[in-house]
Design a protein around this motif. Structure first.
Motif, PDB file in Angstrom:
ATOM      1  N   HIS A  98       0.829  -1.176   0.081  1.00 17.53           N
ATOM      2  CA  HIS A  98       0.184  -0.032   0.148  1.00 17.53           C
ATOM      3  C   HIS A  98       0.906   1.219  -0.055  1.00 17.53           C
ATOM      4  O   HIS A  98       0.589   2.261   0.675  1.00 17.53           O
ATOM      5  N   GLY A  99       2.045   1.233  -0.934  1.00 21.38           N
ATOM      6  CA  GLY A  99       2.884   2.411  -0.874  1.00 21.38           C
ATOM      7  C   GLY A  99       3.561   2.861   0.270  1.00 21.38           C
ATOM      8  O   GLY A  99       3.804   4.011   0.697  1.00 21.38           O
ATOM      9  N   ARG A 100       3.838   2.017   1.232  1.00 21.00           N
ATOM     10  CA  ARG A 100       4.357   2.231   2.362  1.00 21.00           C
ATOM     11  C   ARG A 100       5.299   1.040   2.697  1.00 21.00           C
ATOM     12  O   ARG A 100       5.035  -0.105   2.456  1.00 21.00           O
ATOM     13  N   VAL A 101       6.664   1.412   3.620  1.00 23.07           N
ATOM     14  CA  VAL A 101       7.200   0.459   4.031  1.00 23.07           C
ATOM     15  C   VAL A 101       7.083   0.297   5.512  1.00 23.07           C
ATOM     16  O   VAL A 101       7.431   1.474   6.186  1.00 23.07           O
ATOM     17  N   GLY A 122      11.645   1.204  21.746  1.00 22.05           N
ATOM     18  CA  GLY A 122      10.911   0.373  20.627  1.00 22.05           C
ATOM     19  C   GLY A 122      10.095   1.223  19.633  1.00 22.05           C
ATOM     20  O   GLY A 122       9.680   2.367  20.190  1.00 22.05           O
ATOM     21  N   ARG A 123      10.020   0.951  18.336  1.00 22.59           N
ATOM     22  CA  ARG A 123       9.205   1.613  17.298  1.00 22.59           C
ATOM     23  C   ARG A 123       8.358   0.861  16.555  1.00 22.59           C
ATOM     24  O   ARG A 123       8.908  -0.386  16.056  1.00 22.59           O
ATOM     25  N   LEU A 124       7.268   1.186  16.093  1.00 20.80           N
ATOM     26  CA  LEU A 124       6.886   0.992  14.719  1.00 20.80           C
ATOM     27  C   LEU A 124       6.671   2.162  13.901  1.00 20.80           C
ATOM     28  O   LEU A 124       5.993   3.171  14.527  1.00 20.80           O
ATOM     29  N   ALA A 125       7.236   2.045  12.776  1.00 19.99           N
ATOM     30  CA  ALA A 125       7.406   3.251  12.044  1.00 19.99           C
ATOM     31  C   ALA A 125       6.997   2.803  10.344  1.00 19.99           C
ATOM     32  O   ALA A 125       7.000   1.525  10.127  1.00 19.99           O
ATOM     33  N   GLU A 126       6.635   3.898   9.629  1.00 22.76           N
ATOM     34  CA  GLU A 126       6.398   3.527   8.074  1.00 22.76           C
ATOM     35  C   GLU A 126       7.179   4.713   7.317  1.00 22.76           C
ATOM     36  O   GLU A 126       7.368   6.055   7.991  1.00 22.76           O
ATOM     37  N   TRP A 146       9.772   9.340   6.837  1.00 24.40           N
ATOM     38  CA  TRP A 146       9.591   8.280   7.947  1.00 24.40           C
ATOM     39  C   TRP A 146       8.854   8.922   8.874  1.00 24.40           C
ATOM     40  O   TRP A 146       8.814  10.099   9.428  1.00 24.40           O
ATOM     41  N   THR A 147       7.724   8.317   9.298  1.00 24.18           N
ATOM     42  CA  THR A 147       6.714   8.483  10.391  1.00 24.18           C
ATOM     43  C   THR A 147       6.744   7.415  11.553  1.00 24.18           C
ATOM     44  O   THR A 147       6.350   6.228  11.137  1.00 24.18           O
ATOM     45  N   LYS A 156      -1.801  -4.185  15.691  1.00 27.65           N
ATOM     46  CA  LYS A 156      -2.123  -3.150  14.757  1.00 27.65           C
ATOM     47  C   LYS A 156      -2.511  -3.472  13.410  1.00 27.65           C
ATOM     48  O   LYS A 156      -1.966  -4.631  13.078  1.00 27.65           O
ATOM     49  N   LEU A 157      -3.551  -3.076  12.785  1.00 31.06           N
ATOM     50  CA  LEU A 157      -4.011  -3.468  11.490  1.00 31.06           C
ATOM     51  C   LEU A 157      -4.355  -1.965  10.696  1.00 31.06           C
ATOM     52  O   LEU A 157      -4.757  -0.908  11.104  1.00 31.06           O
ATOM     53  N   TYR A 158      -3.453  -2.235   9.609  1.00 30.73           N
ATOM     54  CA  TYR A 158      -3.669  -1.235   8.618  1.00 30.73           C
ATOM     55  C   TYR A 158      -4.453  -1.663   7.469  1.00 30.73           C
ATOM     56  O   TYR A 158      -4.292  -2.742   6.754  1.00 30.73           O
TER      57      TYR A 158
END
Length: 336
Positions: A51-54, A73-77, A83-84, A119-121
């Motif tokens: 979906h256009g993201r890593v 700890g991180r969850l990022a895209e 980077w977010t 988490k769900l995208y």
């Protein structure tokens, strides 16, 4: 891009590799991009692109993280430009499958002091957050949480291993919601990874061994492969666990908590404490479609705690809490 793959190193190296020439182009130092604090101790464990993201997951979480609630700890895209950071807590794995109407979600699994996190995208909703119980604290520390995994093991059937619990997770989503997740078994094994092979479920064990290890009481090594069927897991241990949406959390009047998994456990109770008087509405989503209804309320005195025991057989897909006043609160469900 075409003919390119992304690679993620454990220390936060993010690279692009040409599959024909094998030329490597460094794209980012994620310790810097995601503003990890000293001491760094990076432990990046997984990445997935759709979906256009890593999406990347770093599971740095140590003893001080539990006492302070703060960690690297991180969850990022990454959208190819920026980077977010999505979460500043331990995340261990991210996965998905692009199959049209048979499944297009990105999943990410982590944890904090309060509970495990799923988490769900979805393209139409963005990121959604759900919470799951823990069956052990032995997998909280970064060095022992390299192994939570989410894998498709049979047609339309995913298996999640997180915080000492196996879960069935559906590949499909309906009405832009996560449907039908249920616990399979509690366990204390360190399962490094798993897959389907020749009709069997194969699990890789990563137990400690006495070879070059400081633990003299280990005994016979147990790191090996296990071959069986996914149905065998239902015999591994009754699903039990604890957790909730709040752990000394600042909560706001009228603001619902994250949904917490409720189905698949036998006995259920809720403990709530707060630093100010508050009445908490216990809301349930019994259809699993994101619609919540108040089932009961719990009155909590200032500086005290209150307990609500659910009737035998009571269940729903999800439960969430809504306070009627601002306060600092802890809310933990215990499932036995």
């Amino acid at each position: 891009p075409a003919n390119k793959v992304y690679m993620l190193g454990m220390e936060g190296e993010f690279l692009e590799v040409d599959v024909h020439s094998l030329a490597v182009t460094p794209l980012a130092d994620l310790c810097t991009e995601l503003k990890l604090a000293q001491p760094l101790r990076p432990h990046f464990k997984d990445a997935y692109s759709a979906h256009g993201r890593v999406v990347v997951a770093n599971n740095s979480y140590h003893a001080e993280a539990f006492t302070t609630g703060v960690c690297n700890g991180r969850l990022a895209e990454w959208d190819g430009q920026t980077w977010t950071t999505l979460e500043k807590t331990q995340f261990n794995t991210t996965a998905g499958r692009l199959a049209g109407d048979m499944g297009e979600a990105i999943y990410a699994v982590g944890q904090d002091r309060a509970s495990a996190i799923l988490k769900l995208y979805l393209p139409r909703t963005g990121w959604q957050t759900y919470r799951l119980p823990k069956a052990t604290h032995t997998q909280d520390h970064a060095w022992t949480t390299e192994w939570p995994r989410l894998r498709e093991i049979e047609s339309e059937r995913w298996l999640l291993d997180a915080s000492g619990l196996f879960y069935e997770v559906p590949a499909m989503t309906y009405a832009d919601r996560l449907w039908g997740i249920r616990p399979v078994a509690s366990h204390l094994r360190i399962v490094a990874d798993f897959c389907s092979w020749n009709g069997l479920l194969v699990m890789a064990g990563d137990q400690t061994t006495p070879i070059g290890d400081s633990n003299a009481a280990v005994g016979q090594p147990q790191s090996n492969l296990w071959f069986g069927k996914s149905d065998d897991l239902w015999q591994w241990g009754k699903p039990q666990g604890w957790g909730g949406p709040w752990w000394e959390s600042a909560v706001t009047a009228g603001a619902p908590s994250d949904p917490f998994l409720m189905c698949g456990f036998e006995h259920k109770c809720l403990h709530v404490s707060a630093d100010a008087p508050v009445t908490v509405a216990v809301q349930i989503d019994f259809r699993g479609d994101g619609h919540f209804y108040t089932a009961s309320t719990v009155a909590v005195p200032a500086g005290g705690a209150a307990t609500h025991v659910f009737p035998d057989g009571f269940s729903a897909h999800w439960v969430r809490l809504v306070p009627d006043a601002d306060c600092t609160a802890t809310a933990q469900f215990v499932y036995t």
